[in-house]
Design an enzyme around this catalytic site. Structure first.
Site, PDB file in Angstrom:
ATOM      1  N   GLY A 396       0.851  -1.189   0.000  1.00 32.94           N
ATOM      2  CA  GLY A 396       0.000   0.000   0.000  1.00 32.94           C
ATOM      3  C   GLY A 396       0.882   1.233   0.000  1.00 32.94           C
ATOM      4  N   PHE A 398       1.329   3.310   2.343  1.00 32.06           N
ATOM      5  CA  PHE A 398       1.996   3.573   3.619  1.00 32.06           C
ATOM      6  C   PHE A 398       2.824   2.397   4.129  1.00 32.06           C
ATOM      7  CE2 PHE A 398      -1.751   6.276   3.435  1.00 32.06           C
ATOM      8  CZ  PHE A 398      -1.218   7.517   3.757  1.00 32.06           C
ATOM      9  N   LYS A 419      -3.340  -3.690   7.095  1.00 28.59           N
ATOM     10  CA  LYS A 419      -2.500  -2.670   6.452  1.00 28.59           C
ATOM     11  C   LYS A 419      -1.566  -2.142   7.508  1.00 28.59           C
ATOM     12  CE  LYS A 419      -5.481  -0.864   2.831  1.00 28.59           C
ATOM     13  NZ  LYS A 419      -6.079   0.316   2.259  1.00 28.59           N
ATOM     14  N   ASP A 512     -12.771   8.203  -6.177  1.00 22.63           N
ATOM     15  CA  ASP A 512     -11.817   7.316  -6.863  1.00 22.63           C
ATOM     16  C   ASP A 512     -12.430   5.930  -7.042  1.00 22.63           C
ATOM     17  OD1 ASP A 512      -9.555   6.502  -8.135  1.00 22.63           O
ATOM     18  OD2 ASP A 512      -8.294   6.438  -6.340  1.00 22.63           O
TER      19      ASP A 512
HETATM   20  O1  ACK Z   1      -5.334  -7.417  -5.899  1.00 21.81           O
HETATM   21  P1  ACK Z   1      -4.885  -7.761  -4.543  1.00 21.81           P
HETATM   22  O2  ACK Z   1      -4.607  -9.148  -4.191  1.00 21.81           O
HETATM   23  O3  ACK Z   1      -5.925  -7.146  -3.488  1.00 21.81           O
HETATM   24  O4  ACK Z   1      -3.671  -6.812  -4.121  1.00 21.81           O
HETATM   25  C1  ACK Z   1      -4.065  -5.709  -3.393  1.00 21.81           C
HETATM   26  C2  ACK Z   1      -3.116  -5.503  -2.223  1.00 21.81           C
HETATM   27  O5  ACK Z   1      -3.765  -5.938  -1.055  1.00 21.81           O
HETATM   28  C3  ACK Z   1      -2.678  -4.049  -2.039  1.00 21.81           C
HETATM   29  O6  ACK Z   1      -3.801  -3.246  -1.816  1.00 21.81           O
HETATM   30  C4  ACK Z   1      -4.963  -6.572  -1.399  1.00 21.81           C
HETATM   31  N1  ACK Z   1      -5.952  -6.218  -0.379  1.00 21.81           N
HETATM   32  C5  ACK Z   1      -6.201  -5.008   0.141  1.00 21.81           C
HETATM   33  N2  ACK Z   1      -7.181  -5.099   1.050  1.00 21.81           N
HETATM   34  C6  ACK Z   1      -7.550  -6.405   1.107  1.00 21.81           C
HETATM   35  C7  ACK Z   1      -8.529  -7.130   1.852  1.00 21.81           C
HETATM   36  N3  ACK Z   1      -9.324  -6.511   2.718  1.00 21.81           N
HETATM   37  N4  ACK Z   1      -8.637  -8.439   1.642  1.00 21.81           N
HETATM   38  C8  ACK Z   1      -7.833  -9.057   0.751  1.00 21.81           C
HETATM   39  N5  ACK Z   1      -6.909  -8.427   0.008  1.00 21.81           N
HETATM   40  C9  ACK Z   1      -6.778  -7.107   0.191  1.00 21.81           C
HETATM   41  C10 ACK Z   1      -5.379  -6.078  -2.759  1.00 21.81           C
END
Ligand code: ACK
EC number: 2.7.10.1
Length: 749
Positions: A396, A398, A419, A512
């Site tokens: 992310g 941060f 996160k 967004d």
């Molecule tokens: O496409 P992804 O696997 O889904 O890669 C991004 C990554 O973290 C950076 O944002 C995954 N991600 C973010 N929040 C969640 C969540 N709540 N559950 C599962 N994956 C998440 C996102």
């Protein structure tokens, strides 16, 4: 007839030989036994059905014997919270009859033991459970988080005569979380002249653990001014009421899945002063108290109006004093529009009065002078020892994003996403990082990513949310290109629209909305995520600086938001149209590789993205509606949800696809010449897109120049033998892209 002649005649009466019958002795001729029936006797009055074939009493003897139909085929399901939509195609064998209908058997299954019980009477079937003529049905009022097996059985007029096994196709589904059903039973308790006590029963279907109840009440016919109180118990006393006045009460319950709908209205009347006086020895002190209450109430209302008009006239921040002075009303007074749009404000402050919406209003965390106060107002502090980090799943702005497990005392363990805030952060970074939790923590909806809590008292600082097994929607769709039914895609879009409706009702503008900011779980439930405070300015790699200095994700953003930063729920609706396009085209990049400047120019000139391949016309129309230049003409999110619900209920409305040959016309001049484009020959172009294997076929069929290629339609491709959908897509999208580039002058003519 030659067959007839073979039957014998005794005493002038025709006697049918085996294989023939005569239903009535008066009839002159013998008839051949109809299909799937026989008789070995002479002089038969009817024929016997073959094994596994039957005749209903009402079937004429001349009719063929028939059998039960085979099982329905290709059943698909779409789960929406606690509703399940099933669709199938008719059986391959109707058994020789035209009266096929369908019966739905519902079983509730226990996942570990594999044991299933009948569902019971609480499930509703739309339009019905038995005698379905159409090949679809919707089941509502199922239990949340429950495994169900639905058996769709095809039956006809002889099914109940057959001892054979039932012919059905079964579908297993797991329902999602859902808000509780309404409270139905409210009883009055003690009633005084200034107060009414109430109690009620838990809703019939809580669908989870009830976290609290919200009790809304107002004086009858004065609905515009209501009070909301919250209670963890199933009873409450409303105080500070006027004597001899009728009050209207409505109650709703909240679980982790959000609020249920309000109960029906219950009316109760306070007792008059005179009655109270005769039964009350302490009249004078009570009047004194009620005058005091009245004065306090007046002061509250006055302060309330002041802070409302303060916001209306544009002061940047609501006074933090406001929150301190009357915390019970904080969700109203603390509301500040420092970062929001004046037009959006009208949603809440109308003609100098506060319009109280049915849902809570989003509070901008900037309202709080101390950001720590905001985060603790809206997010639960979690002890780091309750969290087990398992693996890194992404990066992310941060810090890392991890998956892991959360085990809170007395609760069951949950999979979560975590996160983290990287070490060495600045105070501003910490504030911005936790700002997302302050926003997310205010939302409570099945299509908005759910915040479990934050870790701020130890390091690393963390934001813990529910875990979404399939990650971001754009990546997930790209990975599963062409794998879903239209109904499944519409189900995803419906979820996103429902989440956006909730946000717009709360007065929150996302700014967004894009498939990369939607997360999808293992049940294909989509949830809106990414509520970073500075997100649009810094975080999104798609965001670009505009001439006015702001950083904006151009391809997803409405023209008025790009031109003069007019971000509203209507500009979110434009972005929603782009998300629809991303979903139906399985994660294709909007406007392909056009530059941001060319996108702005094309959209300004009235061009719009063309329909994705195989897109239902109704969906493309909805996209075009979202992309209306006049923002007031765009559909509101509740209208979008209703429209998608209608399409889901009536799947045949999705069968009309946008005509393949008219696909390009919206964005482009249809007969644009590609002769002066980037490729000198058809072979060079096909090689560049890794479709070189089709060069010969193209050349042999007259598509030997890029000008000729410009006219190729999807039907032409199919005719040329390009049958793989992936290849069709690659070729058509590349053509589309070249035409876009030409129209926008990117490729020198
Ligand atoms: O496409 P992804 O696997 O889904 O890669 C991004 C990554 O973290 C950076 O944002 C995954 N991600 C973010 N929040 C969640 C969540 N709540 N559950 C599962 N994956 C998440 C996102």
């Amino acid at each position: 007839m030659p067959v007839e002649l073979k039957n014998k005649i005794y005493n002038g009466v025709k006697v049918c030989r085996p294989g023939f019958f005569k239903a009535s002795p008066h009839s002159q001729s013998c008839s051949k036994c109809p299909p799937h029936s026989y008789t070995h006797e002479e002089a038969s009055t009817s024929c016997v059905c073959e094994k596994d074939y039957f005749r209903r009493e009402s079937d004429p003897p001349t009719m063929a014997c028939t059998r039960p139909p085979s099982a329905p085929r290709n059943a698909i399901s779409n789960v929406n919270e606690t509703s399940v939509f099933l669709e199938w195609i008719p059986p391959a064998d109707a058994g020789g009859r035209k009266d096929v209908s369908y019966y739905i058997a519902c079983k509730k299954c226990h996942s570990h033991a594999g044991v299933c019980d009948e569902c019971g009477g609480h499930v509703r079937y739309l339009p019905r459970q038995i005698g379905l003529k159409n090949t679809s049905v919707m089941m509502v009022d199922l239990l949340a988080h429950t495994n169900y097996t639905f058996e769709i059985e095809a039956v006809n007029g002889v099914s109940d005569l057959s001892p054979g096994a039932r012919q059905y196709v079964s579908v297993n589904v797991t329902t999602n979380q859902a808000a509780p059903s309404p409270v139905t039973n409210v009883k009055k308790g003690k009633i005084a002249k200034n107060s009414i006590s109430l109690s009620w029963q838990e809703p019939d279907r809580p669908n989870g653990i009830i976290l609290e109840y919200e009790i809304k009440y107002f004086e009858k016919d004065q609905e515009t001014s209501y009070t909301i109180i919250k209670s963890k118990e199933t009873s409450v006393t409303a105080e500070g009421l006027k004597p001899a006045s009728v009050y209207v009460f409505q109650i709703r319950a909240r679980t982790a899945a959000g609020y249920g709908v309000f109960s029906r209205r219950f009316e109760f009347e306070t007792i008059p002063v005179s009655v109270a006086a005769s039964s009350d020895q302490n009249q004078i002190p009570i009047i004194a108290v009620s005058v005091t209450v009245g004065v306090i109430l007046l002061a509250v209302v006055f302060g309330f109006l002041l802070s409302g008009s303060c916001c209306e006239w544009g002061c940047g921040r609501a006074s933090p004093l406001c929150a301190v002075a009357h915390p019970g009303l904080m969700w109203r007074c603390g509301y500040s529009k420092a970062k929001q749009d004046p037009e959006e404000e009208k949603m809440h402050f109308h003609n100098g009065h506060i319009k109280l919406p049915g849902v809570r209003t989003y509070i901008d965390p900037h309202t709080y002078e101390d950001p720590n106060q905001a985060v603790h107002e809206f997010a639960k502090e979690i002890e780091a020892s309750c969290i087990t980090i398992e693996r890194v799943i992404g990066a992310g702005e941060f810090g890392e994003v991890c998956s892991g497990r959360l085990k809170l005392p007395g609760k069951r363990e949950l999979p979560v996403a975590i996160k983290t805030l990287k070490v060495g952060y600045t105070e501003k970074q910490r504030r911005d990082f936790l700002g997302e939790a302050s926003i997310m923590g205010q939302f409570d909806h099945p299509n908005i990513i759910h915040l479990e809590g934050v870790v701020t008292k130890s390091k690393p600082v963390m934001i813990v949310t529910e875990y979404m097994e399939n990650g971001s929607l754009d990546t997930f769709l790209k990975k599963n290109d062409g794998q879903f039914t239209v109904i499944q895609l519409v189900g995803m879009l419906r979820g996103i629209a429902a989440g956006m409706k909730y946000l717009s009702d709360m007065g929150y503008v996302h700014r967004d909305l894009a498939a990369r900011n939607i997360l999808i779980n293992s049940n294909l439930v989509c949830k809106v995520s990414d509520f970073g405070l500075s997100r649009v300015l810094e975080d999104d790699p798609e965001a670009a600086y505009t001439t006015r200095g702001g950083k904006i994700p151009i391809r997803w953003t409405a023209p008025e938001a790009i031109a003069f930063r007019k971000f509203t729920s209507a500009s979110d609706a434009w972005s929603y149209g782009i998300v629809m396009w991303e979903v139906v085209s399985y994660g294709e990049r909007p406007y392909w590789e056009m530059t941001n400047q060319d996108v702005i120019k094309a959209v300004e000139e009235g061009y719009r993205l063309p329909s994705p391949m195989d897109c239902p016309a109704a969906l493309y129309q909805l996209m075009l509606d979202c992309w209306q230049k006049d923002r007031n003409s765009r559909p509101k999110f509740d209208e979008i949800v209703n429209m998608l619900d209608k399409l889901i209920r009536n799947p045949s409305s999705l069968k009309t696809l946008v005509n393949a040959s008219s696909r390009v016309s919206n964005l482009l001049a249809e007969h644009v010449s590609l002769g002066s484009g980037a490729y000198r020959s058809v072979g060079e172009w096909l090689e560049a897109i890794k479709m070189g294997r089709y060069t010969e076929i193209f050349m042999e069929n007259g598509y030997s120049s890029m000008d000729a290629v410009a006219q190729v339609t999807l039907e032409d491709l199919r005719r040329l033998g390009v049958t793989l959908v992936g290849h069709q897509k690659k070729i058509m999208n590349s053509l589309q892209e070249m035409k876009v580039q030409l129209v926008n002058g990117m490729v020198p003519l």
